[in-house]
Design a protein around this motif. Sequence first.
Motif, PDB file in Angstrom:
ATOM      1  N   ARG A  83       9.773   5.411 -14.172  1.00 44.62           N
ATOM      2  CA  ARG A  83       9.663   4.865 -12.819  1.00 44.62           C
ATOM      3  C   ARG A  83      10.721   3.790 -12.563  1.00 44.62           C
ATOM      4  O   ARG A  83      11.081   3.539 -11.436  1.00 44.62           O
ATOM      5  CB  ARG A  83       8.287   4.265 -12.606  1.00 44.62           C
ATOM      6  CG  ARG A  83       7.202   5.284 -12.647  1.00 44.62           C
ATOM      7  CD  ARG A  83       5.902   4.579 -12.736  1.00 44.62           C
ATOM      8  NE  ARG A  83       4.975   5.208 -11.830  1.00 44.62           N
ATOM      9  CZ  ARG A  83       3.845   4.650 -11.473  1.00 44.62           C
ATOM     10  NH1 ARG A  83       3.511   3.479 -11.901  1.00 44.62           N
ATOM     11  NH2 ARG A  83       3.023   5.281 -10.672  1.00 44.62           N
ATOM     12  N   HIS A  84      11.203   3.125 -13.589  1.00 44.58           N
ATOM     13  CA  HIS A  84      12.138   2.021 -13.394  1.00 44.58           C
ATOM     14  C   HIS A  84      13.541   2.495 -13.044  1.00 44.58           C
ATOM     15  O   HIS A  84      14.371   1.711 -12.623  1.00 44.58           O
ATOM     16  CB  HIS A  84      12.172   1.144 -14.655  1.00 44.58           C
ATOM     17  CG  HIS A  84      10.816   0.605 -14.990  1.00 44.58           C
ATOM     18  ND1 HIS A  84      10.211  -0.372 -14.225  1.00 44.58           N
ATOM     19  CD2 HIS A  84       9.943   0.926 -15.954  1.00 44.58           C
ATOM     20  CE1 HIS A  84       9.019  -0.639 -14.739  1.00 44.58           C
ATOM     21  NE2 HIS A  84       8.836   0.139 -15.784  1.00 44.58           N
ATOM     22  N   ARG A  85      13.802   3.766 -13.203  1.00 41.99           N
ATOM     23  CA  ARG A  85      15.122   4.307 -12.916  1.00 41.99           C
ATOM     24  C   ARG A  85      15.236   4.779 -11.478  1.00 41.99           C
ATOM     25  O   ARG A  85      16.272   5.261 -11.072  1.00 41.99           O
ATOM     26  CB  ARG A  85      15.430   5.445 -13.886  1.00 41.99           C
ATOM     27  CG  ARG A  85      15.494   4.950 -15.317  1.00 41.99           C
ATOM     28  CD  ARG A  85      15.644   6.056 -16.287  1.00 41.99           C
ATOM     29  NE  ARG A  85      16.928   6.733 -16.047  1.00 41.99           N
ATOM     30  CZ  ARG A  85      17.224   7.877 -16.605  1.00 41.99           C
ATOM     31  NH1 ARG A  85      16.388   8.476 -17.414  1.00 41.99           N
ATOM     32  NH2 ARG A  85      18.392   8.437 -16.378  1.00 41.99           N
ATOM     33  N   THR A 117       0.344  -1.281  -5.074  1.00 41.49           N
ATOM     34  CA  THR A 117       1.250  -1.189  -6.216  1.00 41.49           C
ATOM     35  C   THR A 117       2.552  -1.929  -5.922  1.00 41.49           C
ATOM     36  O   THR A 117       2.965  -2.003  -4.757  1.00 41.49           O
ATOM     37  CB  THR A 117       1.546   0.286  -6.566  1.00 41.49           C
ATOM     38  OG1 THR A 117       2.423   0.322  -7.687  1.00 41.49           O
ATOM     39  CG2 THR A 117       2.140   1.036  -5.413  1.00 41.49           C
ATOM     40  N   PRO A 118       3.195  -2.419  -6.960  1.00 39.25           N
ATOM     41  CA  PRO A 118       4.530  -2.987  -6.768  1.00 39.25           C
ATOM     42  C   PRO A 118       5.611  -1.898  -6.744  1.00 39.25           C
ATOM     43  O   PRO A 118       6.765  -2.181  -6.435  1.00 39.25           O
ATOM     44  CB  PRO A 118       4.699  -3.906  -7.983  1.00 39.25           C
ATOM     45  CG  PRO A 118       3.852  -3.282  -9.042  1.00 39.25           C
ATOM     46  CD  PRO A 118       2.680  -2.667  -8.310  1.00 39.25           C
ATOM     47  N   GLN A 119       5.239  -0.664  -7.066  1.00 40.29           N
ATOM     48  CA  GLN A 119       6.194   0.447  -7.118  1.00 40.29           C
ATOM     49  C   GLN A 119       6.604   0.877  -5.706  1.00 40.29           C
ATOM     50  O   GLN A 119       5.799   0.839  -4.779  1.00 40.29           O
ATOM     51  CB  GLN A 119       5.588   1.647  -7.845  1.00 40.29           C
ATOM     52  CG  GLN A 119       5.181   1.369  -9.265  1.00 40.29           C
ATOM     53  CD  GLN A 119       6.390   1.062 -10.147  1.00 40.29           C
ATOM     54  OE1 GLN A 119       7.487   1.545  -9.914  1.00 40.29           O
ATOM     55  NE2 GLN A 119       6.175   0.239 -11.161  1.00 40.29           N
ATOM     56  N   PRO A 120       7.847   1.337  -5.530  1.00 38.62           N
ATOM     57  CA  PRO A 120       8.250   1.860  -4.220  1.00 38.62           C
ATOM     58  C   PRO A 120       7.587   3.212  -3.956  1.00 38.62           C
ATOM     59  O   PRO A 120       7.149   3.892  -4.887  1.00 38.62           O
ATOM     60  CB  PRO A 120       9.775   2.022  -4.358  1.00 38.62           C
ATOM     61  CG  PRO A 120      10.001   2.175  -5.817  1.00 38.62           C
ATOM     62  CD  PRO A 120       8.931   1.388  -6.517  1.00 38.62           C
ATOM     63  N   GLN A 121       7.536   3.602  -2.701  1.00 40.56           N
ATOM     64  CA  GLN A 121       6.912   4.879  -2.343  1.00 40.56           C
ATOM     65  C   GLN A 121       7.567   6.043  -3.082  1.00 40.56           C
ATOM     66  O   GLN A 121       6.902   6.961  -3.516  1.00 40.56           O
ATOM     67  CB  GLN A 121       6.988   5.110  -0.826  1.00 40.56           C
ATOM     68  CG  GLN A 121       6.344   6.407  -0.366  1.00 40.56           C
ATOM     69  CD  GLN A 121       4.856   6.495  -0.653  1.00 40.56           C
ATOM     70  OE1 GLN A 121       4.113   5.558  -0.405  1.00 40.56           O
ATOM     71  NE2 GLN A 121       4.408   7.623  -1.184  1.00 40.56           N
ATOM     72  N   VAL A 152       0.865  -1.174   0.000  1.00 39.29           N
ATOM     73  CA  VAL A 152       0.000   0.000   0.000  1.00 39.29           C
ATOM     74  C   VAL A 152       0.905   1.227   0.000  1.00 39.29           C
ATOM     75  O   VAL A 152       1.813   1.348   0.814  1.00 39.29           O
ATOM     76  CB  VAL A 152      -0.931   0.027   1.223  1.00 39.29           C
ATOM     77  CG1 VAL A 152      -1.742   1.321   1.264  1.00 39.29           C
ATOM     78  CG2 VAL A 152      -1.848  -1.173   1.223  1.00 39.29           C
ATOM     79  N   ARG A 153       0.654   2.133  -0.945  1.00 34.31           N
ATOM     80  CA  ARG A 153       1.414   3.368  -1.061  1.00 34.31           C
ATOM     81  C   ARG A 153       0.461   4.554  -0.981  1.00 34.31           C
ATOM     82  O   ARG A 153      -0.731   4.422  -1.242  1.00 34.31           O
ATOM     83  CB  ARG A 153       2.188   3.430  -2.384  1.00 34.31           C
ATOM     84  CG  ARG A 153       3.112   2.266  -2.626  1.00 34.31           C
ATOM     85  CD  ARG A 153       4.245   2.235  -1.626  1.00 34.31           C
ATOM     86  NE  ARG A 153       5.160   1.142  -1.959  1.00 34.31           N
ATOM     87  CZ  ARG A 153       5.997   0.628  -1.103  1.00 34.31           C
ATOM     88  NH1 ARG A 153       6.055   1.079   0.131  1.00 34.31           N
ATOM     89  NH2 ARG A 153       6.804  -0.346  -1.478  1.00 34.31           N
ATOM     90  N   ALA A 154       1.008   5.712  -0.658  1.00 25.59           N
ATOM     91  CA  ALA A 154       0.196   6.921  -0.524  1.00 25.59           C
ATOM     92  C   ALA A 154       0.631   7.955  -1.558  1.00 25.59           C
ATOM     93  O   ALA A 154       1.818   8.132  -1.813  1.00 25.59           O
ATOM     94  CB  ALA A 154       0.339   7.502   0.876  1.00 25.59           C
ATOM     95  N   ILE A 155      -0.359   8.614  -2.126  1.00 28.20           N
ATOM     96  CA  ILE A 155      -0.124   9.690  -3.084  1.00 28.20           C
ATOM     97  C   ILE A 155      -0.827  10.933  -2.554  1.00 28.20           C
ATOM     98  O   ILE A 155      -2.015  10.891  -2.230  1.00 28.20           O
ATOM     99  CB  ILE A 155      -0.674   9.337  -4.479  1.00 28.20           C
ATOM    100  CG1 ILE A 155      -0.033   8.052  -4.993  1.00 28.20           C
ATOM    101  CG2 ILE A 155      -0.456  10.501  -5.442  1.00 28.20           C
ATOM    102  CD1 ILE A 155      -0.711   7.479  -6.222  1.00 28.20           C
TER     103      ILE A 155
END
Length: 133
Positions: free
Chosen positions: A130-132, A99-103, A5-8
């Motif tokens: 985002r991958h960088r 999301t699998p993305q980091p915060q 879980v990430r926050a935007i």
Amino acid sequence: MDWKVRAIRGATTTEENTIEAIRSAVRELIDEIEARNELDPDEMISAIFTMTPDLDAIFPAAIARERSHWDHVALLDVQQLQIEGSLNRCIRVLIHVNTPQPQRAMNHVYLGRAKDLRPDWNLTPLHRDRHRL
């Protein structure tokens, strides 16, 4: 990669306390957050909207509910604290997503006069790689 879980965060302002002005500001903010974060509606968990006490013409969550793909997202409206010298006619949002993305890959959006609230977060370019990160 693990899903978390990430926050935007996001914020904007409006010049008027009218349904039309608030609707326009909220739509623009949500559109920009969705675009910058390439959000999949099925990954959204919840959104908490706040407005300064000088805005009371409509609930921001009611505007978000107008979006067909937000019908399963838990929404909440609350009033911001009124602090002397704080930004007037301000609408803020905190969106939680799976999301699998980091915060650090989350793109926070600040529009209108709210750009001054977090200039360090507002400098994120649209569609960054985002991958960088």
